[in-house]
Design a protein around this motif. Structure first.
Motif, mmCIF file in Angstrom:
data_model
loop_
_atom_site.group_PDB
_atom_site.id
_atom_site.type_symbol
_atom_site.label_atom_id
_atom_site.label_comp_id
_atom_site.label_asym_id
_atom_site.label_seq_id
_atom_site.Cartn_x
_atom_site.Cartn_y
_atom_site.Cartn_z
ATOM 1 N N ALA A 311 34.286 11.550 -9.850
ATOM 2 C CA ALA A 311 34.096 11.902 -8.345
ATOM 3 C C ALA A 311 32.843 10.344 -8.144
ATOM 4 N N SER A 312 31.972 10.951 -9.216
ATOM 5 C CA SER A 312 30.960 9.910 -9.244
ATOM 6 C C SER A 312 30.557 9.883 -10.710
ATOM 7 N N THR A 313 29.642 8.795 -10.965
ATOM 8 C CA THR A 313 29.350 8.272 -12.461
ATOM 9 C C THR A 313 28.378 9.169 -12.810
ATOM 10 N N SER A 314 28.358 10.300 -12.233
ATOM 11 C CA SER A 314 27.435 11.204 -12.979
ATOM 12 C C SER A 314 27.885 12.201 -14.155
ATOM 13 N N ALA A 315 27.266 12.418 -15.045
ATOM 14 C CA ALA A 315 27.479 12.962 -15.990
ATOM 15 C C ALA A 315 27.992 14.472 -16.059
ATOM 16 N N VAL A 316 29.293 15.012 -16.674
ATOM 17 C CA VAL A 316 30.534 16.201 -15.805
ATOM 18 C C VAL A 316 29.883 16.730 -17.196
ATOM 19 N N VAL A 317 29.432 18.026 -17.494
ATOM 20 C CA VAL A 317 29.575 18.575 -18.198
ATOM 21 C C VAL A 317 30.976 19.835 -18.871
ATOM 22 N N ALA A 318 30.712 19.309 -20.331
ATOM 23 C CA ALA A 318 32.851 20.275 -20.243
ATOM 24 C C ALA A 318 32.262 21.934 -20.113
ATOM 25 N N ALA A 319 33.387 22.888 -20.802
ATOM 26 C CA ALA A 319 33.551 23.760 -21.253
ATOM 27 C C ALA A 319 32.071 24.340 -22.191
ATOM 28 N N ASN A 320 31.674 23.265 -22.758
ATOM 29 C CA ASN A 320 30.864 24.142 -24.606
ATOM 30 C C ASN A 320 29.404 23.193 -24.012
ATOM 31 N N GLY A 321 28.905 22.783 -22.965
ATOM 32 C CA GLY A 321 28.138 22.060 -23.426
ATOM 33 C C GLY A 321 27.962 20.361 -23.398
ATOM 34 N N VAL A 322 29.332 19.618 -24.012
ATOM 35 C CA VAL A 322 29.034 18.232 -23.934
ATOM 36 C C VAL A 322 29.404 17.521 -22.380
ATOM 37 N N ARG A 323 27.952 16.321 -22.551
ATOM 38 C CA ARG A 323 28.171 15.939 -21.027
ATOM 39 C C ARG A 323 28.941 14.621 -20.930
ATOM 40 N N VAL A 324 29.733 13.749 -20.681
ATOM 41 C CA VAL A 324 30.874 13.069 -20.661
ATOM 42 C C VAL A 324 30.403 12.128 -19.043
ATOM 43 N N LEU A 325 30.340 11.412 -19.760
ATOM 44 C CA LEU A 325 29.433 9.902 -18.422
ATOM 45 C C LEU A 325 31.179 9.690 -18.206
ATOM 46 N N PRO A 326 31.236 9.338 -17.365
ATOM 47 C CA PRO A 326 32.564 8.835 -16.112
ATOM 48 C C PRO A 326 32.454 7.424 -16.620
ATOM 49 N N ASP A 327 33.338 6.862 -16.525
ATOM 50 C CA ASP A 327 33.699 5.056 -16.889
ATOM 51 C C ASP A 327 33.906 4.563 -15.220
ATOM 52 N N ARG A 328 34.329 5.186 -14.404
ATOM 53 C CA ARG A 328 34.688 5.240 -12.985
ATOM 54 C C ARG A 328 34.232 5.762 -11.896
ATOM 55 N N ASP A 329 34.006 5.488 -10.972
ATOM 56 C CA ASP A 329 34.053 6.675 -9.826
ATOM 57 C C ASP A 329 35.095 6.473 -9.348
ATOM 58 N N THR A 330 36.185 5.519 -9.473
ATOM 59 C CA THR A 330 37.376 6.008 -8.680
ATOM 60 C C THR A 330 38.728 6.058 -9.565
ATOM 61 N N ALA A 331 39.669 6.359 -8.916
ATOM 62 C CA ALA A 331 40.766 6.082 -10.672
ATOM 63 C C ALA A 331 41.094 4.345 -10.524
ATOM 64 N N ASP A 332 41.694 4.486 -9.550
ATOM 65 C CA ASP A 332 42.696 2.810 -8.599
ATOM 66 C C ASP A 332 43.749 2.224 -9.403
ATOM 67 N N LEU A 333 44.491 3.861 -9.498
ATOM 68 C CA LEU A 333 45.424 3.500 -10.652
ATOM 69 C C LEU A 333 46.866 4.431 -9.843
ATOM 70 N N PRO A 334 48.227 3.839 -10.101
ATOM 71 C CA PRO A 334 49.745 4.647 -9.548
ATOM 72 C C PRO A 334 49.516 6.797 -10.575
ATOM 73 N N ASP A 335 49.902 7.214 -9.687
ATOM 74 C CA ASP A 335 49.904 8.429 -10.409
ATOM 75 C C ASP A 335 50.680 8.365 -11.782
ATOM 76 N N ASP A 336 51.466 7.063 -12.649
ATOM 77 C CA ASP A 336 52.334 7.651 -13.674
ATOM 78 C C ASP A 336 51.191 6.748 -14.510
ATOM 79 N N ARG A 337 50.174 6.526 -14.264
ATOM 80 C CA ARG A 337 49.303 5.964 -14.987
ATOM 81 C C ARG A 337 47.702 7.095 -15.298
ATOM 82 N N HIS A 338 48.250 7.864 -14.274
ATOM 83 C CA HIS A 338 46.821 9.708 -15.135
ATOM 84 C C HIS A 338 47.162 9.653 -16.278
ATOM 85 N N VAL A 339 46.828 10.590 -16.889
ATOM 86 C CA VAL A 339 47.238 11.189 -18.067
ATOM 87 C C VAL A 339 46.729 12.455 -18.321
ATOM 88 N N SER A 340 47.600 13.619 -19.037
ATOM 89 C CA SER A 340 46.912 14.747 -18.447
ATOM 90 C C SER A 340 46.064 14.864 -20.001
#
Length: 383
Positions: A311-340
């Motif tokens: 939702a923003s480019t602020s760090a997202v904190v994962a389950a065990n504390g890793v702080r991941v920095l998003p590359d973008r604040d939006t996907a802007d891709l068709p659904d079939d190019r979102h990977v799980s």
């Protein structure tokens, strides 16, 4: 008409320039079927566990070092996520310089400290130092810090091609070791006194440990957990990861540069019109081990590049504390190019599901080159 001749003329020039390359490709061996990995004697495992016992503290301190501009994704994140979920040690991600660590082939994270800050906080040094693969093996700050930690009595663990970094620091001289299949000759050329041990996921020689391949950090961390806290604890963490078993077994002969590997990489690279970006949504509390495995795998197809979004480019904190920095604040891709990242699956199962998804999208040959790069025995289990 002239455009057609121009295209065909260009293709002819490419073909001529690649003649020597084609000869090289056809000189490579064909793929060979994986053999049963030779067993590892219990006495060898016992000696390995004894060597990996905590050298200083009852509750060990583990430092995972990275260089800021390019450290391997899974090598850096998986040890942290696995050891933190085990809760048998204090674990710190450090970097050579201030600021984020850009991982390759995907993701950016905020480390816990710089190596200078770590030294100030822990002048007696770490119990264990985990060394991932890095974009270069000669970073002066990283090598000097590794030597200083070894001098303070730390056990040094080279993950995958991180063994080359440990070797470049002079810490594998006269030792037995292993590394990722692709970099083995390079490591031995630089450090000729190393004795290579084949058919082992993990090689321990005194206070030095090395592993084969990217996915080997799973069995390596479980072995370390067993050395610290016992077999029962390691088995509980293995179940949480989705691993039915783990040990040091490995079929080294199944991992080498082959003709199918080279031709698939070449074909995927040349089909530039079929390359695509795929997006991974970052969610607070997501499993960083699954995230690392999924992002790493999709980034090694030679058909896709991974980016992360939130939702923003602020760090997202994962389950065990890793702080991941998003590359973008939006996907802007068709659904079939979102990977799980397959949040309902355990990490090892998420990797298997990812390999199946890659096969469905790009074909089995591409899945095989991904597994080969990860040095992953694709048999439904991680060993």
């Amino acid at each position: 008409m002239s455009a057609r001749y121009f295209i065909w003329g260009g293709l002819a020039l490419i073909a001529l320039s690649m003649t020597g390359f084609g000869v090289w490709i056809f000189s490579l061996p064909p793929a060979q079927a994986a053999a049963e990995a030779p067993p590892v004697a219990q006495s060898e495992m016992d000696a390995m566990l004894a060597s990996l016992g905590p050298p200083k503290r009852e509750r060990p301190l583990v430092a995972i070092i990275g260089i800021n501009d390019a450290t391997e994704t899974t090598d850096y994140l998986m040890p942290y996520g696995i050891l933190r979920r085990a809760d048998v040690a204090d674990v710190v991600m450090v970097a050579t310089e201030p600021g984020p660590v850009t991982l390759y082939p995907a993701l950016r994270v905020e480390p816990d400290a710089t190596i200078a800050e770590f030294d100030t906080q822990h002048p007696e040094g770490a119990d264990y130092v985990i060394v991932p693969a890095m974009s270069r093996d000669d970073d002066p700050a990283a090598l000097a810090w590794l030597r200083s930690q070894a001098d303070k009595g730390a056990t040094i663990v080279g993950i995958c091609a991180g063994a080359k970094v440990v070797g470049a620091a002079g810490l594998l001289d006269g030792k037995q070791a292993t590394t990722h299949w692709y970099y083995l000759k390079e490591m031995l050329a630089r450090s000729p006194t190393i004795t290579y041990v084949a058919d082992r996921r993990i090689v321990v020689d005194g206070s030095r440990a090395t592993t084969t391949g990217i996915t080997a950090s799973m069995p390596m961390m479980l072995t370390l957990i067993e050395a610290i806290a016992g077999r029962e604890k390691a088995e509980a963490v293995a179940r949480d990861l989705g691993l039915p078993q783990w040990d040091a077994r490995h079929d080294s002969g199944a991992f080498k540069l082959t003709r199918p590997f080279a031709t698939t990489v070449l074909a995927n690279r040349m089909a530039f019109w079929n390359h695509e970006d795929v997006g991974i949504r970052l969610e607070p509390g997501m499993d960083e081990v699954s995230l690392a495995l999924v992002a790493d795998a999709w980034s090694r197809t030679y058909r896709s590049s991974v980016f992360t979004f939130a939702a923003s480019t602020s760090a997202v904190v994962a389950a065990n504390g890793v702080r991941v920095l998003p590359d973008r604040d939006t996907a802007d891709l068709p659904d079939d190019r979102h990977v799980s990242t397959f949040p309902d699956l355990r990490p090892a199962n998420a990797l298997e599901a990812t390999l199946r998804a890659i096969a469905k999208r790009y074909g089995e040959r591409t899945t095989r080159i991904v597994a080969m790069q990860l040095e992953y025995p694709q048999s439904g289990e991680v060993r």
